[in-house]
Motif scaffolding. Structure first.
Motif, PDB file in Angstrom:
ATOM      1  N   GLU A  66       0.842  -1.191   0.000  1.00 43.21           N
ATOM      2  CA  GLU A  66       0.000   0.000   0.000  1.00 43.21           C
ATOM      3  C   GLU A  66       0.878   1.242   0.000  1.00 43.21           C
ATOM      4  OE1 GLU A  66      -3.051   1.151   0.219  1.00 43.21           O
ATOM      5  OE2 GLU A  66      -4.147  -0.745   0.081  1.00 43.21           O
ATOM      6  N   LYS A  67       0.397   2.331  -0.570  1.00 41.15           N
ATOM      7  CA  LYS A  67       1.111   3.581  -0.402  1.00 41.15           C
ATOM      8  C   LYS A  67       0.964   4.047   1.042  1.00 41.15           C
ATOM      9  CE  LYS A  67      -1.040   7.626  -0.960  1.00 41.15           C
ATOM     10  NZ  LYS A  67      -2.256   7.962  -0.241  1.00 41.15           N
ATOM     11  N   PRO A  68       1.795   4.887   1.634  1.00 42.53           N
ATOM     12  CA  PRO A  68       2.912   5.527   0.956  1.00 42.53           C
ATOM     13  C   PRO A  68       4.106   4.581   0.841  1.00 42.53           C
ATOM     14  CG  PRO A  68       2.810   6.230   3.242  1.00 42.53           C
ATOM     15  CD  PRO A  68       1.644   5.348   3.015  1.00 42.53           C
ATOM     16  N   LEU A  69       4.627   4.453  -0.402  1.00 40.94           N
ATOM     17  CA  LEU A  69       5.847   3.670  -0.580  1.00 40.94           C
ATOM     18  C   LEU A  69       7.020   4.631  -0.414  1.00 40.94           C
ATOM     19  CD1 LEU A  69       4.764   1.312  -3.478  1.00 40.94           C
ATOM     20  CD2 LEU A  69       5.186   0.716  -1.094  1.00 40.94           C
ATOM     21  N   GLY A  70       7.357   4.881   0.819  1.00 35.10           N
ATOM     22  CA  GLY A  70       8.439   5.817   1.132  1.00 35.10           C
ATOM     23  C   GLY A  70       7.917   7.235   1.259  1.00 35.10           C
ATOM     24  N   ARG A  71       8.852   8.137   1.585  1.00 32.10           N
ATOM     25  CA  ARG A  71       8.462   9.551   1.622  1.00 32.10           C
ATOM     26  C   ARG A  71       9.389  10.399   0.766  1.00 32.10           C
ATOM     27  NH1 ARG A  71      10.364  13.063   5.235  1.00 32.10           N
ATOM     28  NH2 ARG A  71       8.352  14.034   5.486  1.00 32.10           N
ATOM     29  N   ASP A  72      10.285   9.747   0.047  1.00 28.07           N
ATOM     30  CA  ASP A  72      11.114  10.430  -0.948  1.00 28.07           C
ATOM     31  C   ASP A  72      11.764   9.362  -1.827  1.00 28.07           C
ATOM     32  OD1 ASP A  72      13.085   9.332   0.619  1.00 28.07           O
ATOM     33  OD2 ASP A  72      13.554  11.199   1.648  1.00 28.07           O
ATOM     34  N   LEU A  73      12.598   9.819  -2.761  1.00 32.70           N
ATOM     35  CA  LEU A  73      13.176   8.874  -3.710  1.00 32.70           C
ATOM     36  C   LEU A  73      14.019   7.812  -3.009  1.00 32.70           C
ATOM     37  CD1 LEU A  73      13.477   8.191  -6.677  1.00 32.70           C
ATOM     38  CD2 LEU A  73      15.340   9.834  -6.832  1.00 32.70           C
ATOM     39  N   ASP A  74      14.844   8.224  -2.047  1.00 32.17           N
ATOM     40  CA  ASP A  74      15.734   7.255  -1.399  1.00 32.17           C
ATOM     41  C   ASP A  74      14.959   6.222  -0.594  1.00 32.17           C
ATOM     42  OD1 ASP A  74      17.879   8.429  -2.476  1.00 32.17           O
ATOM     43  OD2 ASP A  74      18.444   9.579  -0.689  1.00 32.17           O
ATOM     44  N   SER A  75      13.982   6.682   0.196  1.00 33.72           N
ATOM     45  CA  SER A  75      13.256   5.711   1.016  1.00 33.72           C
ATOM     46  C   SER A  75      12.407   4.793   0.130  1.00 33.72           C
ATOM     47  CB  SER A  75      12.420   6.392   2.095  1.00 33.72           C
ATOM     48  OG  SER A  75      11.641   7.410   1.544  1.00 33.72           O
ATOM     49  N   PHE A  76      11.911   5.321  -0.988  1.00 38.65           N
ATOM     50  CA  PHE A  76      11.196   4.432  -1.913  1.00 38.65           C
ATOM     51  C   PHE A  76      12.142   3.345  -2.423  1.00 38.65           C
ATOM     52  CE2 PHE A  76      10.630   3.215  -6.352  1.00 38.65           C
ATOM     53  CZ  PHE A  76       9.521   2.392  -6.184  1.00 38.65           C
ATOM     54  N   ARG A  77      13.348   3.768  -2.807  1.00 45.40           N
ATOM     55  CA  ARG A  77      14.292   2.786  -3.360  1.00 45.40           C
ATOM     56  C   ARG A  77      14.620   1.704  -2.346  1.00 45.40           C
ATOM     57  NH1 ARG A  77      18.081   7.021  -6.541  1.00 45.40           N
ATOM     58  NH2 ARG A  77      17.117   6.798  -8.585  1.00 45.40           N
ATOM     59  N   ALA A  78      14.754   2.093  -1.074  1.00 43.14           N
ATOM     60  CA  ALA A  78      15.076   1.094  -0.044  1.00 43.14           C
ATOM     61  C   ALA A  78      13.930   0.082   0.078  1.00 43.14           C
ATOM     62  CB  ALA A  78      15.329   1.801   1.288  1.00 43.14           C
ATOM     63  N   ILE A  79      12.694   0.585   0.129  1.00 39.14           N
ATOM     64  CA  ILE A  79      11.541  -0.326   0.242  1.00 39.14           C
ATOM     65  C   ILE A  79      11.463  -1.216  -0.986  1.00 39.14           C
ATOM     66  CG2 ILE A  79       9.003  -0.399   0.187  1.00 39.14           C
ATOM     67  CD1 ILE A  79       9.013   2.096   1.906  1.00 39.14           C
ATOM     68  N   ASN A  80      11.670  -0.598  -2.122  1.00 31.96           N
ATOM     69  CA  ASN A  80      11.523  -1.344  -3.352  1.00 31.96           C
ATOM     70  C   ASN A  80      12.601  -2.403  -3.521  1.00 31.96           C
ATOM     71  OD1 ASN A  80       9.743  -1.446  -5.588  1.00 31.96           O
ATOM     72  ND2 ASN A  80      11.556  -1.020  -6.823  1.00 31.96           N
ATOM     73  N   SER A  81      13.809  -2.084  -3.057  1.00 30.53           N
ATOM     74  CA  SER A  81      14.824  -3.126  -3.237  1.00 30.53           C
ATOM     75  C   SER A  81      14.578  -4.257  -2.256  1.00 30.53           C
ATOM     76  CB  SER A  81      16.253  -2.569  -3.202  1.00 30.53           C
ATOM     77  OG  SER A  81      16.503  -2.045  -1.939  1.00 30.53           O
ATOM     78  N   ALA A  82      14.007  -3.959  -1.080  1.00 32.05           N
ATOM     79  CA  ALA A  82      13.639  -5.056  -0.172  1.00 32.05           C
ATOM     80  C   ALA A  82      12.589  -5.947  -0.852  1.00 32.05           C
ATOM     81  CB  ALA A  82      13.103  -4.504   1.140  1.00 32.05           C
TER      82      ALA A  82
END
Ligand code: BG6
Length: 495
Positions: A151-167
């Protein structure tokens, strides 16, 4: 395999999202006979609850939040029989070992292997530990039988999104991963593609030669309610623009797909995101406007300002309104601006996309006659009062010659007898069927974050001196008007 039984593992089972949206949607699918035979729901949360207590709580939630109201006892009992609950700590390896044992257990006599859907209705910080736990317990490897829904929010910026997404990417392949943007499940949003690509009459004028600009409004009259703690760290840009509004823009701007399938549709949307002109930090003040509501009146009720809402800082710099001007740098849309705005506590609850066509090349009517003349526009009403309007000029009956804007209206309610499923019903059904067309691919989410980062940074670094700058119950801050007025255009009141 649509016939396979499904084990639906709901992390965050006792939370708001599960109670308000997910479980009522699953129950409606059950009523419509659209859940696979052998569907079971396993709730996981940290609260101490029995299986029966969770099911009772869900019955109450369905009564309150389902579009169909209180469940009929017989139908509810059949659904509730498949609900069980485990209290669990998502940071402990034991949780996943137990889960693996449950997933692998077969009913006496065998039966087909179930598809296991892991639904993460949890805050973004828990996504990583959960998917790591699932991965380490070997629960994610079989791409045909394991799916994950985030579910969103997938992070709160580009870096945190990338961390979630790589997990997510460490343990699930893209085809197993369903990132929800619930706007894509709305009937009216899906209908944008039908309007554009199932009719030959719109697409020939759907470009820079005929369209002057596009204005997308998602206005809410509600405030932040009990979500102050979440919203303080989000704000309108992260909460609505990064996902819902940019997705609407993609559907309006994308090229025709070759086939209605997940990869083709998502590739065409991705082309739009890639074509969006980057926003520079220096340019933020020209293309973006922000607002925060102060106290005001709405339908005779006096409302507090955002800073007076529960869990909100008295000097909060969080925006509850955001507007953007975006340009799509491609052949079709060169120099056709897309204006986006969204806000809380606005005058009305209304979401619509307005395609404004160019003016006539020559006005043949005397000035006085054409005084009210407005260029034609097509308005896609996402909600409420779902439908589509075409607005154009007509001659008023009688003389002298006068022109007046008139309306051709299509209304879902009048055209179709059956009620629309809500967005979560549509999306959950697609997860069960394994159809990812209406879900966000990683590259889309990443492109949306990348686009907005300069705005997020500049807004965070320079607190807004004028907050609160619009009254609850108004149409938002003056700066949003200025954003369009600079181009000689204006937001029109929603239809
Ligand atoms: C959610 C946002 O994604 O969308 C909320 O977090 C917002 O803040 C909601 O209220 C709007 O969705 P809908 O379907 O009610 O228009």
């Amino acid at each position: 395999n649509p016939a396979a039984p499904v084990l639906f593992v709901l992390f965050g089972a006792a939370g708001d999202l599960s109670r308000r949206l997910i479980v009522p949607a699953l129950f409606n699918l059950h009523l419509d006979g659209r859940l696979p035979a052998g569907f079971r729901l396993l709730g996981i949360d940290r609260r101490e609850l029995g299986d029966g207590a969770l099911a009772e709580d869900y019955r109450d939630a369905v009564t309150r939040h389902s579009r169909r109201g209180a469940p009929e006892p017989g139908a509810w009992e059949a659904f509730a029989a498949g609900i069980s609950y485990r209290r669990a700590d998502v940071n402990s390896g034991e949780t996943y070992a137990n889960l693996a044992a449950m997933v692998r257990a077969r009913p006496p006599g065998g039966g087909p292997e179930p598809v296991v859907v892991f639904y993460l209705a949890v805050p973004p910080t828990l996504i990583e530990p959960i998917v790591n736990g699932l991965g380490e317990a070997g629960l994610t490897r079989d791409a045909d039988h394991a799916r994950v829904v985030a579910e969103k929010p997938l992070g709160r910026d580009l870096d945190s999104f990338r961390a979630i997404n790589s997990a997510l990417g460490r343990h699930f392949i893209e085809q197993q991963t369903y990132r929800i943007d619930h706007f894509l499940g709305k009937e009216t949003v899906q209908n944008i593609l039908a309007l554009r690509f199932a009719n030959p009459i719109f697409e020939p004028i759907w470009d820079r030669r005929y369209v002057d600009h596009v204005a997308i409004t998602v206005a809410e009259s509600l405030g932040v309610e009990h979500r102050g703690a979440y919203y303080e760290r989000a704000g309108a840009l992260r909460d609505m623009v990064q996902n819902h509004l940019l997705q609407l823009l993609c559907l309006v701007a994308m090229e025709p797909p070759v086939a209605y399938d997940a990869e083709d549709i998502r590739n065409k949307k991705m082309d739009v995101l890639r074509a969006l002109r980057p926003i520079t930090r220096a340019g933020v003040h020209e293309v973006a406007a922000r607002g925060q509501y102060g106290p005001g009146w709405l339908r005779g009720v006096r409302l507090p300002g955002y800073r007076g809402e529960p869990a909100v800082d008295l000097r909060s710099n969080t925006e509850t309104f955001a507007a953007l001007k975006l340009q799509v740098d491609n052949w079709r849309w060169q120099e056709v601006p897309f204006y986006l705005r969204t806000g809380k506590r606005l005058m009305d609850q209304v979401s619509e996309i307005s395609i404004r066509f160019r003016d006539v090349p020559h006005r043949a009517f005397p000035d006085a006659v054409g005084l009210n003349a407005q260029p034609a526009r097509l308005v896609i009403r996402i909600q409420p009062d779902e439908g589509i309007d075409l607005k154009f000029m007509a001659k008023e009956p009688g003389s002298p010659l006068r022109l007046r804007p008139v309306d051709m209206r299509f209304s879902y309610r009048e055209a179709f007898a059956q009620a629309s499923p809500n967005a979560y019903e549509t999306l959950l059904r697609d997860v069960l069927l394994g159809d990812a067309t209406l879900f966000m691919r990683a590259d889309q989410v990443e492109a949306a974050w990348r686009l907005l980062m300069p705005v997020l940074e500049v807004w965070e670094e320079t607190p807004a001196a004028d907050f609160p700058n619009y009254a609850a119950g108004s149409w938002g801050p003056e700066s949003a008007q200025v954003l369009m007025a600079r181009d000689g255009r204006s937001w029109l009141s929603p239809t």
